[in-house]
Enzyme design. Structure first.
Site, mmCIF file in Angstrom:
data_model
loop_
_atom_site.group_PDB
_atom_site.id
_atom_site.type_symbol
_atom_site.label_atom_id
_atom_site.label_comp_id
_atom_site.label_asym_id
_atom_site.label_seq_id
_atom_site.Cartn_x
_atom_site.Cartn_y
_atom_site.Cartn_z
ATOM 1 N N HIS A 11 0.847 -1.198 0.000
ATOM 2 C CA HIS A 11 0.000 0.000 0.000
ATOM 3 C C HIS A 11 0.877 1.240 0.000
ATOM 4 C CE1 HIS A 11 0.473 1.671 4.118
ATOM 5 N NE2 HIS A 11 0.739 0.433 4.461
ATOM 6 N N CYS A 12 0.315 2.338 -0.542
ATOM 7 C CA CYS A 12 0.961 3.641 -0.447
ATOM 8 C C CYS A 12 0.099 4.510 0.451
ATOM 9 C CB CYS A 12 1.167 4.255 -1.833
ATOM 10 S SG CYS A 12 -0.369 4.488 -2.758
ATOM 11 N N MET A 13 0.104 5.825 0.258
ATOM 12 C CA MET A 13 -0.649 6.699 1.160
ATOM 13 C C MET A 13 -2.154 6.508 1.047
ATOM 14 S SD MET A 13 1.417 10.304 1.042
ATOM 15 C CE MET A 13 0.239 11.057 2.164
ATOM 16 N N ARG B 41 -3.678 3.976 -1.535
ATOM 17 C CA ARG B 41 -4.113 2.853 -2.369
ATOM 18 C C ARG B 41 -3.626 1.504 -1.841
ATOM 19 N NH1 ARG B 41 -2.524 5.107 -8.425
ATOM 20 N NH2 ARG B 41 -3.131 7.266 -8.095
#
Length: 495
Positions: free
Chosen positions: A35-37, A39
């Site tokens: 995961h990113c910030m 998504r």
């Protein structure tokens, strides 16, 4: 009572993970989870097993994006809590590997097409740059806020015994950022991370001031992050060469020695000078642009940033921001680019008013607007404006006017900069800096946000919809209940 609330939150995150898993083909279809910030990023074995429309119908899902991974937009905070629950479900339900028949046909063709579409050299380079710099953003944000707090205390004359300590805490990371860049670069390019950091560390070593190159002494930090990138990439190539030719019995001694020695010497006698010149040119170009074409440049940059984000090309700007922060203490580009988010917020509010009967879309806007005000625009981009088409264009118009406003003041000598990258929108206020007082800087930035909100709203309200679009979208589109258990709407605090 706090325990009950935490348990309820965990149950909701677990339920959302359980709702998503069958819609992406189940555990057997998952190759990787990250995961990113905002998504949840999934590596899929068979893309054809994904039920896109059912995913988008989940109340907590703000949109989906297909790139090198399948990305489900959940929003900041939520995604960080849902990902571990999703990973646990996948681990508990590993499933069997897909058969040859399951991997054949349309799923295999789609997967191959997706890889071909996203494996261009340019996109791969941008992804690598993002993988190098994005992990540094939390430290940049934290140190930037501490530096701003220290500066405020100095201006107020408060706690004089504490402010030097705050300056040291905030400045320590920036003083050594080249080492972190070198470490991440070597890891990204397939080398030993610590050797990349060691090769790049010479850039910030105080002793380089005793070295003369072309008759001029070097200065610690010369070349900055660009020099660190070059030093670490060179170290990776030297290391790989050594792994091929150095006997195994000598590898543990010879390979690291040659890697650091060769990359270090080339950095000292070449890269620091070249990268230093490039860094100065970047700073000079940014200053010239603001001084001579600030309003026009701001209009263009603010208007184009949303498409850059949509295509992932904004990642190319990360080294430029970092270089400007190293040189001048702040980046003048980020506040201008942040206006794109303001245009997006204004456009979303106009969509909300123009489609009063579309309860599903209005609910999405209500959920995503708090994140939008804080500068996280992906939920609004992928959940609202981009699917509608024309509102995405009018949102860009709002960003252009906001960027032009900030750029205009740059032409007048009032620079507005940010001491860190990552936040935008209202979240950027604690990180603002400039060549005027903090009050003036904050007022100009706030004026830019207001211009972006208003321009985005007006452009979308009057030009964002045709009559056919109103007829198509201004209807009740509440989805039918799904067979899976879906969580309730996320509270604004989770966005």
């Amino acid at each position: 009572m706090s325990t009950d609330r935490e348990a309820g939150t965990a149950d909701k995150n677990r339920a959302l993970a359980a709702a998503i898993l069958p819609l992406v083909g189940g555990a057997a279809n998952i190759d990787s989870v990250a995961h990113c910030m905002t998504r949840l990023r999934l590596g899929l074995r068979d893309r054809s097993l994904v039920r896109d429309e059912a995913l988008k119908a989940l109340p907590a899902v703000l949109g989906v994006v297909e790139d090198d991974t399948y990305q489900i937009v959940l929003g900041p905070g939520t995604v960080a809590r849902v990902t571990p629950e999703f990973e646990a479900l996948v681990a508990r339900k590993p499933g069997a590997a897909p058969t040859a028949q399951e991997l054949a046909g349309r799923g295999a063709a789609l997967k191959a097409a997706r890889k071909a579409r996203n494996a261009t050299p340019g996109k791969l380079l941008l992804r690598r740059l993002a993988n190098i710099f994005v992990p540094l953003i939390p430290a940049l944000i934290g140190c930037g806020i501490i530096a701003a707090l220290g500066g405020l205390l100095v201006n107020l004359g408060w706690l004089p015994g504490v402010t030097p300590a705050l300056a040291a805490v905030a400045g320590g990371f920036m003083a050594l950022i080249a080492v972190f860049v070198g470490h991440n670069t070597a890891r990204e390019f397939g080398g030993t991370p610590v050797l990349g950091g060691a090769a790049a560390s010479v850039i910030v070593f105080a002793g380089v001031a005793k070295i003369e190159v072309f008759g001029r002494p070097l200065s610690p930090g010369q070349g900055g992050v660009l020099g660190a990138l070059g030093a670490a990439v060179l170290a990776v190539y030297v290391e790989k060469w050594c792994r091929r030719w150095v006997p195994e019995s000598l590898d543990v001694l010879v390979t690291p020695t040659l890697t650091v020695l060769v990359a270090g010497l080339v950095t000292v006698f070449g890269l620091m000078t070249v990268a230093g010149g490039i860094s100065r040119a970047i700073g000079d170009a940014a200053n010239w642009l603001l001084a001579h074409a600030g309003a026009g440049a701001g209009f263009v940059l603010g208007g184009l940033f949303l498409p850059l984000v949509m295509l992932g090309l904004h990642q190319a700007l990360i080294p430029l921001h970092t270089t400007l922060i190293e040189q001048q203490g702040y980046t003048v580009l980020l506040p201008i680019l942040a206006m794109a988010g303001a245009g997006q917020v204004g456009a979303a509010m106009a969509v909300y008013l123009r489609l009063p009967r579309n309860r599903s879309l209005r609910r999405t806007i209500r959920s995503a607007l708090p994140a939008g005000f804080l500068g996280v625009g992906e939920p609004l981009i992928y959940g609202v404006s981009l699917p509608l088409g024309r509102p995405f264009v009018t949102a860009c118009v709002g960003g252009a006017f906001g960027g032009g406003f900030v750029g205009l003041f740059g032409m007048l000598g009032d620079k507005v900069g940010a001491t860190a990258i990552g936040p935008s929108g209202w979240a950027l206020f604690p990180l603002l800096a400039g060549d005027r007082g903090l009050g003036t800087t904050a007022a100009i930035y706030a004026g830019g946000l207001l211009a972006g909100y208003v321009a985005g709203f007006l452009a979308t309200y009057f030009f964002g919809f045709s009559k056919a679009m109103i007829e198509e979208y201004d209807v009740d589109t509440e989805p039918e209940p799904l067979s899976v258990t879906a969580p309730s709407d996320p509270a604004p605090a989770q966005l």
